[in-house]
Design an enzyme around this catalytic site. Structure first.
Site, PDB file in Angstrom:
ATOM      1  N   GLY A 172      38.067  73.166  81.519  1.00  0.00           N
ATOM      2  CA  GLY A 172      38.758  74.235  81.848  1.00  0.00           C
ATOM      3  C   GLY A 172      40.216  74.563  81.833  1.00  0.00           C
ATOM      4  N   GLN A 184      48.188  77.987  82.912  1.00  0.00           N
ATOM      5  CA  GLN A 184      48.528  76.551  82.520  1.00  0.00           C
ATOM      6  C   GLN A 184      49.144  76.362  81.213  1.00  0.00           C
ATOM      7  OE1 GLN A 184      44.285  75.232  83.695  1.00  0.00           O
ATOM      8  NE2 GLN A 184      45.505  73.409  84.046  1.00  0.00           N
ATOM      9  N   HIS A 210      43.564  79.052  89.725  1.00  0.00           N
ATOM     10  CA  HIS A 210      44.753  79.105  88.972  1.00  0.00           C
ATOM     11  C   HIS A 210      45.462  80.398  88.949  1.00  0.00           C
ATOM     12  CE1 HIS A 210      45.657  75.006  87.673  1.00  0.00           C
ATOM     13  NE2 HIS A 210      44.435  74.776  87.321  1.00  0.00           N
ATOM     14  N   CYS A 255      42.935  68.194  87.088  1.00  0.00           N
ATOM     15  CA  CYS A 255      43.509  69.115  86.490  1.00  0.00           C
ATOM     16  C   CYS A 255      44.481  68.522  85.417  1.00  0.00           C
ATOM     17  CB  CYS A 255      44.344  70.011  87.462  1.00  0.00           C
ATOM     18  SG  CYS A 255      45.146  71.517  86.682  1.00  0.00           S
ATOM     19  N   LEU A 256      44.195  69.437  84.341  1.00  0.00           N
ATOM     20  CA  LEU A 256      45.406  69.147  82.870  1.00  0.00           C
ATOM     21  C   LEU A 256      46.704  69.368  83.515  1.00  0.00           C
ATOM     22  CD1 LEU A 256      43.213  70.918  80.241  1.00  0.00           C
ATOM     23  CD2 LEU A 256      43.271  68.288  80.729  1.00  0.00           C
ATOM     24  N   HIS A 291      38.027  76.497  90.407  1.00  0.00           N
ATOM     25  CA  HIS A 291      39.176  75.838  90.275  1.00  0.00           C
ATOM     26  C   HIS A 291      39.997  76.450  89.224  1.00  0.00           C
ATOM     27  CE1 HIS A 291      41.753  72.036  88.956  1.00  0.00           C
ATOM     28  NE2 HIS A 291      41.862  73.054  88.173  1.00  0.00           N
ATOM     29  N   GLU A 292      39.215  77.252  88.173  1.00  0.00           N
ATOM     30  CA  GLU A 292      40.193  77.999  87.330  1.00  0.00           C
ATOM     31  C   GLU A 292      40.556  79.525  88.006  1.00  0.00           C
ATOM     32  OE1 GLU A 292      41.359  76.544  84.994  1.00  0.00           O
ATOM     33  OE2 GLU A 292      39.753  74.827  85.013  1.00  0.00           O
TER      34      GLU A 292
HETATM   35 NI    NI Z   1      43.372  73.175  86.835  1.00  0.00          NI
END
Ligand code: NI
Length: 182
Positions: A46, A51, A134, A88-89, A130-131
């Site tokens: 995701g 991000q 963000h 998380c990226l 999670h997204e």
């Molecule tokens: Ni993330």
């Protein structure tokens, strides 16, 4: 294919509340394409627009069932609970235990700005939550139970400026990679 630089925790864009998308434009379409490319390149499940430094309410998700694009997502309903590893990226190489709903129903717009409702369980429910966090400027680390830990078996560290991905980093599916980063 165009990759965007993934912002790393500490970047102020990751702390902001994002604005809704009002209309689809070629620029926004391109952003969504780039977000998908960037997510796949980083072996993520995701990615949210902040991000990549864009404060718009757009997320892309793919837990292995194909791409899901959510514009202006709104969680309508949740139920159950799951506690599991999350990464998380924007915080490569780390993970922590987070409790999320086990089921989520979400309303969003698609790329044609048409409203739809979808639902997910387990990893998909986790990724949606999670997204969506963000988009509110919330990183999962705020919800971690216990300490973050290092995950060695992660995909290559994104955010380096190399622009080239290392194919060698892609081993076969492991339990670790199924958890994914988002
Ligand atoms: Ni993330």
């Amino acid at each position: 294919m165009a990759l965007r630089q993934i912002r790393i925790m500490g970047d102020e864009k990751l702390t902001k509340v994002c604005r809704p998308v009002q209309m689809m434009t070629p620029r926004t379409k391109l952003l969504i394409r780039d977000m998908l490319d960037t997510m796949y390149d980083a072996n993520g499940v995701g990615l949210a627009a902040p991000q990549v430094g864009i404060l718009r309410r757009i997320v892309v998700i793919d837990i292995g069932d194909g791409p899901l694009v959510l514009i202006n997502p709104e969680i309508l309903e949740t139920s159950g609970e799951q506690t599991g590893q999350e990464g998380c990226l924007s915080l490569p190489g780390q993970a922590g235990m987070v409790t999320r709903p086990n089921y989520v129903k979400v309303k969003a717009l698609n790329e044609d700005m048409e409203e739809f409702v979808t639902e997910g369980e387990e990893l998909l429910a986790r990724a949606i939550c999670h997204e969506c966090d963000h988009l509110e400027g919330i990183m999962y680390v705020e919800k971690v139970e216990g300490d973050l830990f290092e995950v060695s078996d992660e995909p290559e560290e994104e955010g380096e400026e190399s622009g080239q991905s290392e194919e060698s980093g892609q081993s076969e599916e492991s339990e670790q990679s199924e958890q994914g980063e988002a």
